[in-house]
Design an enzyme around this catalytic site. Structure first.
Site: not given
Ligand code: SER
Length: 320
Positions: A8, A11-12, A172, A142, A36
């Site tokens: 990941g 990601g952020q 975050i 989640y 992706r």
């Protein structure tokens, strides 16, 4: 020498954590796992990257073998709001992906960092000063994946001796990569809208208190926990960590100290509101402070000043 894989990584959190790990351990020693989205800029130029779909155990194992990986920061995940829209995807990436990471870590003797979340709590949890060890009956998919993940990580440590470690991140706040569909995203979007348009429509009601943290502290938390002396760790996984707690009104008031005309109105998203209402107002993070020295540097005032400085710069350069 450490050899690290970050899943990941675009990601952020991953996009900033990967760069910090490369600074500390050397660019070629930190592999950015992508799926992706292709990496760009410094992330693409400062070290190796390759496709690692965590739901594909062969792909994961071959990356770990190829680069002699000894530590995996497993950040590939689906956030809470997207997870409610697509629970099957949230389970597949959140649980099956983690299971694959742990299996590969067991076979190739890797340490694993796993980020759990405030989402691992639910409406029956004590929501004020939420203890480290308490009731966890989350009502979002989640949250279900995060509790499962916490338990899987404990299991792999106890049963197989895999060096698993992790934290429960709050929302975050960051200014490099936007978060992808969480309940706490409003606390990032508000800064962009404040700078660009001087106004923001908030999807959570006033009075919705949630734990939050600025990205530099989130990155320090992950690295410091992974570098901590294991003999001091009574818990291994799922340490509560927080840096600040506020509701939308308090954040808007802080922004108004810098942008006096900032206007905020509300258009509550019922799904996000339900999730936020089931999460802690503020967590007790004493265990993290005592066991590995957790000590965040940014509070609401310093985070807000820094966010606005960076986003104003980006805006003036036409980058946003
Ligand atoms: N930021 C996350 C979310 O809102 C919480 O861990 O989904």
């Amino acid at each position: 020498m450490k050899k690290i894989l970050v899943t990941g990584s675009v990601g952020q959190i991953g996009s900033e954590l990967t760069l910090e790990l490369r600074k500390r351990f050397g660019g070629s020693n930190v592999v950015a796992g992508i799926n992706r989205t292709q990496p760009t800029g410094e992330l693409a130029d400062s070290g190796p990257f390759l496709k690692v779909d965590t739901t594909n155990i062969e792909e994961l194992a071959s990356a770990v073998k190829k680069y002699n990986i000894d530590t995996i920061y497993h950040l590939a995940a689906v956030l809470s709001a997207v997870g409610e829209k697509n629970p099957g995807l949230a389970w597949n990436i959140g649980v099956n992906g983690l299971y694959n990471v742990l299996e590969v870590a067991r076979e190739y003797k890797c340490a694993v960092f796993f980020p759990s979340s405030i989402g691992a709590f639910g409406p029956t949890t004590p929501l004020d000063n939420t203890p480290q060890d308490t009731i966890q009956r989350p009502t979002s998919m989640y949250g279900v994946t995060k509790v499962t993940g916490e338990m899987l990580c404990d299991y792999y440590f106890l049963r197989f001796g895999v060096d698993t470690r992790g934290v429960r991140y709050p929302g975050i706040i960051s200014n490099v990569t936007l978060p992808g569909g969480g309940t706490t995203d409003y606390a990032v979007e508000i800064f962009y809208e404040a700078v660009k348009h001087g106004r923001f429509t908030c999807p959570l009601e006033k009075g919705t208190f949630l734990d939050m943290m600025y990205m530099p502290d989130a990155i320090d938390a992950a690295i410091n926990l992974m570098e901590a002396d294991p003999s001091k760790l009574k818990h291994r996984n799922a340490f509560n960590i927080s840096a600040m707690s506020f509701d939308p009104e308090i954040l808007a008031a802080e922004i108004r100290k810098h942008i006096p005309d900032f206007v905020m109105d509300y258009d509550v998203d019922p799904m996000k509101q339900k999730i936020a209402d089931s999460w802690p107002n503020y967590m007790n993070d004493t265990a993290a402070r005592e066991e590995w020295g957790w000590n965040p540097k940014f509070n609401l005032e310093s985070m807000t000043a820094d966010m606005l400085k960076v986003i104003r710069e980006k805006h003036s350069k036409g980058l946003i």
